[in-house]
Design an enzyme around this catalytic site. Sequence first.
Site, short mmCIF file in Angstrom:
data_model
loop_
_atom_site.label_atom_id
_atom_site.label_comp_id
_atom_site.label_asym_id
_atom_site.label_seq_id
_atom_site.Cartn_x
_atom_site.Cartn_y
_atom_site.Cartn_z
N GLU A 80 15.61 -1.65 -28.54
CA GLU A 80 16.47 -2.74 -28.06
C GLU A 80 17.93 -2.64 -28.47
OE1 GLU A 80 15.10 -7.18 -27.92
OE2 GLU A 80 14.23 -5.63 -26.67
N HIS A 82 -0.16 -6.62 -18.39
CA HIS A 82 0.70 -7.68 -17.86
C HIS A 82 0.14 -8.29 -16.58
CE1 HIS A 82 3.08 -5.02 -20.42
NE2 HIS A 82 3.64 -6.14 -20.83
#
Length: 755
Positions: free
Chosen positions: A605, A695
């Site tokens: 990130e 997901h």
Amino acid sequence: MRTSIIGYPRVGALRELKFATEKYFRAEISADELQNTAREIRKKQWNIQKDSGVDFIPSNDFSLYDNMLDTAVLFNIIPERYVALGVSASDTYFAMARGYQGEAGDVKAFAMKKWFNTNYHYMVPEIDDNIELKLAGTKPFDEYEEAKELGIQTKPVVVGAFTFLKLLRYVGSKTAEDYTEAVIGAYSELLARFNNLGAEWVQFDEPYLVHDLSAEDISLFEKLYSGILSSKNEVKILLQTYFGDVRDCYRNILALDFDGVGLDFVEGRKTLDLVTENGFPEGRLLFAGVVNGKNIWKNNYKKTLSILEELKKKEIDTVIGTSCSLLHVPYTLKNETKLPEKYTAHFAFAEEKLTELAALKMLSECDWTGAGVLQENAALFVDRPDCRDAEVQERVAKIDENDFVRLPEFSTREAIQKEWFHLPPFPTTTIGSFPQTADVKANRTAFRKGEITEAQYIAFNRQKIAACVEQQEEIGLDVLVHGEYERNDMVEYFGEQLNGYLFTEKGWVQSYGTRCVKPPLIWGDVSRIKPMTVEWSTYAQSLTEKPMKGMLTGPVTILNWSFPREDISLKESTCQIALAIRDEVLDLEANGIGIIQVDEAALREKLPLRKSDWYSEYLDWAIPAFRLVHSGVKAETQIHTHMCYSEFTDIIQAIDDMDADVITFEASRSDLLILDALKENDFKTEVGPGVYDIHSPRVPSIQEIKSALDKMLKKISPEKLWVNPDCGLKTRGTAETTASLENLVAAAKELRNEN
Ligand code: GLN
Ligand code: ZN
């Protein structure tokens, strides 16, 4: 000097927009009612900015879902599969944002990607050869007029042509270059429209300019803006950059006819040098981003004023602004009722940053050296209460090179562990969490509210753990987990148990769409008070003969998902967290937990935007911090890690240098591309590329999983391959989870029979 805001948060101080859109999705309110909520939010915050005396107030920074998506719609980039649904404009928009499944059809959403180095995710619009790029929407004009009707002259904000073209996904045969003419035309028309409406300034956001740029990039940028600026009329144009400095194109920017240029003086390490060394042309405005738009600490006025002073000396016409949009900080401290004032005195959320701009404006206009506001502000930076812990600092200072090295080295450990655990080939496991069903959440909430006793809370979770262990045994998994029922969130859970952390009640920040996260604040030196997970893990281990994986979050992820300190380096903060997690690892080991997973879901990130900074600014301390966590364990203790993005082919060596024994990661959605990279780089760590996508609620068949594994075996040697889903199962339902894991185990067994 005047003041400017690049963009404001937009979900509403109490997340009104999130709740309204969710109601709209459930068909509980109409599109008009949703728009009413949106209008209320805009009105409220335009007025807040106006009342704070902001001179350049943005409009069109609002979005129902995402600004990149808005820009795509504005320029007619709506792929046929969405048009073909034949639903309303509003539903078409949300189909691109979230996918659509219903009577009109079944389409997937646009992909989602991290917005530069933030934790916000934007929608990646797709353009194909059939799409005619042209000005087609009216949102920026509507919102400009809406503000004007309220008596507020705004500066409309639009994603700039260069950044927009760089971030689009080209699914046809055309590339960015093929669209330059059309883009120039569309943006020119947009400016003409604003001119007619009476806008004074338009802001084009060009954060892409802070990357390392190639000669082609620069020439594309120049081509676009020579075109767009050639049709300039009365409207003044602000080229706004943020998230870094524009060292590769500063002169190119100045050579173009912009009326204002916005530069980031907070994250842009070279910005001040660029300006002072190369100068800044007379007659233009420099929008100086001096108030941090990404962090929640109060601005240090004295420091900021000295920057402004330097610009003044150079006779640069300066506007004081934020370093980036305030989208990345919470709304206001006004809603924080629990944090004592000794802490909040040091924070500035979005609304408080407006006050800071006003103060800086006032100070920069007078002889500020004696001002009371300044003295008061300076006092905040002398010392903060409860933030220093001599013991922690001493411990960090004592870390030496050996603490980052785990011995014996990997291959020796690998052999020892194979012997020790006797796992079957292609061992099966999961990533940690099991479904967080309503009862699990209700138990936590009841405990938090004091409605049940601690004993009741624990008893309930133990029951859950026992059932989870039994379920995993029945399914036939090899390495078990306890299910993470005690966790609200993988960072908050640890933050709450560590010294040095503070939490907000309403400090929400948008993560994607109208979804928000509430990052904790690192206030002071971090240390562990007492064991955090040992009781849960040892209880779970007591129920089974199979190895129970301990489950922790790694230091880099904990740091990256918090608001960090600014008085010490990120490296130092991370080391402190690493030591706390290290203590937990050693306690787990001492209590008979032989396999410990340390999640680094967010490792990628904060990778710097410039490749040239990747190692020196980040990986050179982030990777050692992870090693510090596990370098003290015995050879037979197996350390796992997990990463969510498989986009790490370009830092694959760094990942291997984490020196974990096993790494699991998301791979099912990325065409298993990473496998090639693993092979090419002779990746030593054992790997569990996710064999199915958690997901989605669909249950993968045995065949599907088996064929994914067959593909993996072409690139990964059999003794290094693990079999697992691609992420934690907490958002899934129980039935689909059981079915999917049964198939996963069956596929692994087939593989064992064949190999
Ligand atoms: N262990 C965590 C879980 O299973 C990992 C979550 C993540 O990767 N984001 O929920
Ligand atoms: Zn994950």
